[in-house]
Scaffold this active site. Structure first.
Site, short mmCIF file in Angstrom:
data_model
loop_
_atom_site.label_atom_id
_atom_site.label_comp_id
_atom_site.label_asym_id
_atom_site.label_seq_id
_atom_site.Cartn_x
_atom_site.Cartn_y
_atom_site.Cartn_z
N ASP A 113 0.85 -1.19 0.00
CA ASP A 113 0.00 0.00 0.00
C ASP A 113 0.89 1.25 0.00
OD1 ASP A 113 -1.80 2.08 0.56
OD2 ASP A 113 -3.05 0.78 1.80
N ASP A 149 4.45 -0.32 -8.47
CA ASP A 149 4.06 0.42 -9.67
C ASP A 149 4.02 1.91 -9.39
OD1 ASP A 149 1.73 -0.22 -7.95
OD2 ASP A 149 0.69 1.07 -9.37
#
Length: 209
Positions: A113, A149
């Site tokens: 996260d 990412d």
């Protein structure tokens, strides 16, 4: 984002008690004759089951706070009949409670996260306060393999690695451009890769003291 808990998840997890532990707080017993690799956040288990299958001589432990994800990962472990994987429903915040000092050979942090808000920076798994926890459990020369990412998280992480005294190598902002043959893609990595999103990657280790 937390997944919605599916009915009877706790009961279904009991079917995998031989290698799945819920809420372990005592130090876990491990085979000290083998290398120990730990994935922080196993998700649905694609990564840990693939890498464990390719490396039967290594013991793998996956930590994941979401029981629904652990159930999915457990099913994949059972399908592949992997005897070198253990899954624990556990919060990485307390990682020092289950590992002894300097016993982990490698940590994998895959698509954690990003906690994009600045006030939540300390929750990022690559924040310096987490790195101090990892330093206690990693062996001398132990490494952290990191993929994301999120370019902002990646740049932040490189800064945190430097501040915590880690040496970083194999840094890339587009892992799939010249993808190493031994790269194992996670479920998120496949999703982002298909959408053309660049994957950031690096390996970090604490400098010898």
């Amino acid at each position: 984002m937390r997944l919605r808990k599916k009915p009877h998840t706790d009961e279904k997890l009991k079917l995998f008690e031989d290698f799945v532990t819920v809420g372990e707080v005592e130090p876990i017993k491990k085979d000290l004759t083998r290398e120990l690799f730990v994935e922080l956040g196993t998700g649905m288990g694609d990564f840990i089951t693939q890498i464990a299958e390719q490396n039967p001589q290594v013991n793998f432990i996956g930590l994941e706070v979401e029981k629904t994800c652990v159930l999915s990962a457990a099913r994949k472990v059972r399908e592949k009949n992997l005897g070198n994987v253990r899954l624990i429903v556990f919060d990485v915040e307390n990682i020092a409670e289950i590992f002894s000092e300097h016993e982990v050979d490698r940590l994998y942090i895959n698509f954690c996260d990003p906690w994009p808000k600045k006030r939540h920076a300390k929750r990022r798994l690559t924040h310096e306060r987490f790195l101090e926890k990892y330093k206690k459990i990693l062996k001398v020369g132990g490494e952290i393999f990191f993929k994301t990412d999120n370019r902002g998280l990646f740049d932040f992480s490189l800064e945190q690695f430097a501040a915590a005294g880690l040496e970083v190598h194999d840094v890339t902002n587009n892992l799939h451009e010249n993808e190493p043959p031994d790269n194992i893609r996670t479920e998120y990595e496949n999703k982002f890769g298909a959408a053309g999103v660049p994957i950031n990657f690096c390996v970090a280790r604490f400098a010898d003291e």
